[in-house]
Design an enzyme around this catalytic site. Structure first.
Site, PDB file in Angstrom:
ATOM      1  N   ILE A  11      34.736   6.055  33.438  1.00 32.75           N
ATOM      2  CA  ILE A  11      36.056   6.655  33.675  1.00 32.75           C
ATOM      3  C   ILE A  11      36.740   7.082  32.375  1.00 32.75           C
ATOM      4  CG2 ILE A  11      36.422   5.442  35.859  1.00 32.75           C
ATOM      5  CD1 ILE A  11      38.344   3.567  34.326  1.00 32.75           C
ATOM      6  N   GLN A  73      32.494  -5.629  24.336  1.00 30.37           N
ATOM      7  CA  GLN A  73      32.210  -5.941  25.737  1.00 30.37           C
ATOM      8  C   GLN A  73      33.510  -6.392  26.391  1.00 30.37           C
ATOM      9  OE1 GLN A  73      29.267  -9.003  26.518  1.00 30.37           O
ATOM     10  NE2 GLN A  73      29.148  -8.468  28.679  1.00 30.37           N
ATOM     11  N   HIS A  79      25.756  -4.248  31.687  1.00 27.52           N
ATOM     12  CA  HIS A  79      25.725  -2.825  31.973  1.00 27.52           C
ATOM     13  C   HIS A  79      25.337  -2.081  30.701  1.00 27.52           C
ATOM     14  CE1 HIS A  79      29.807  -3.650  30.542  1.00 27.52           C
ATOM     15  NE2 HIS A  79      29.875  -2.382  30.146  1.00 27.52           N
TER      16      HIS A  79
END
Length: 93
Positions: A11, A73, A79
């Site tokens: 995003i 992180q 991920h």
């Protein structure tokens, strides 16, 4: 994206292609995933490569796993960031 992973666009992209590849199983970081499910890690890398290829980057991309809050992180579920479509310099800065 795969049996063990899902993928979707970030995003807040840092490159023209910025896709997250996420393990369906919970592991805090890439080290934990590698220890518990090496095939799951291999699938994450394979999916990242497929994504970069589908985006038309000729197999050239950056694959980033952040491990620990001090290096960025912010989500403690493993991920990978697939980044491509612009030049990256090393070291950053």
């Amino acid at each position: 994206a795969g049996e063990r992973v899902v993928a979707f666009r970030d995003i807040d992209p840092k490159a023209p292609t910025h896709v997250l590849v996420i393990s369906r199983e919970h592991h805090e970081n890439v080290t934990a995933l590698a220890a518990a499910d090496p095939a799951g890690l291999a699938e994450m890398v394979a999916v990242a490569d497929l994504i970069a290829g589908a985006e038309g980057h000729g197999g050239q991309y950056r694959l980033v796993f952040n491990t620990g809050a001090s290096v960025g992180q912010s989500v403690f579920h493993v991920h990978a960031h697939v980044l491509a479509g612009r030049a990256f310099t090393w070291p950053p800065g």
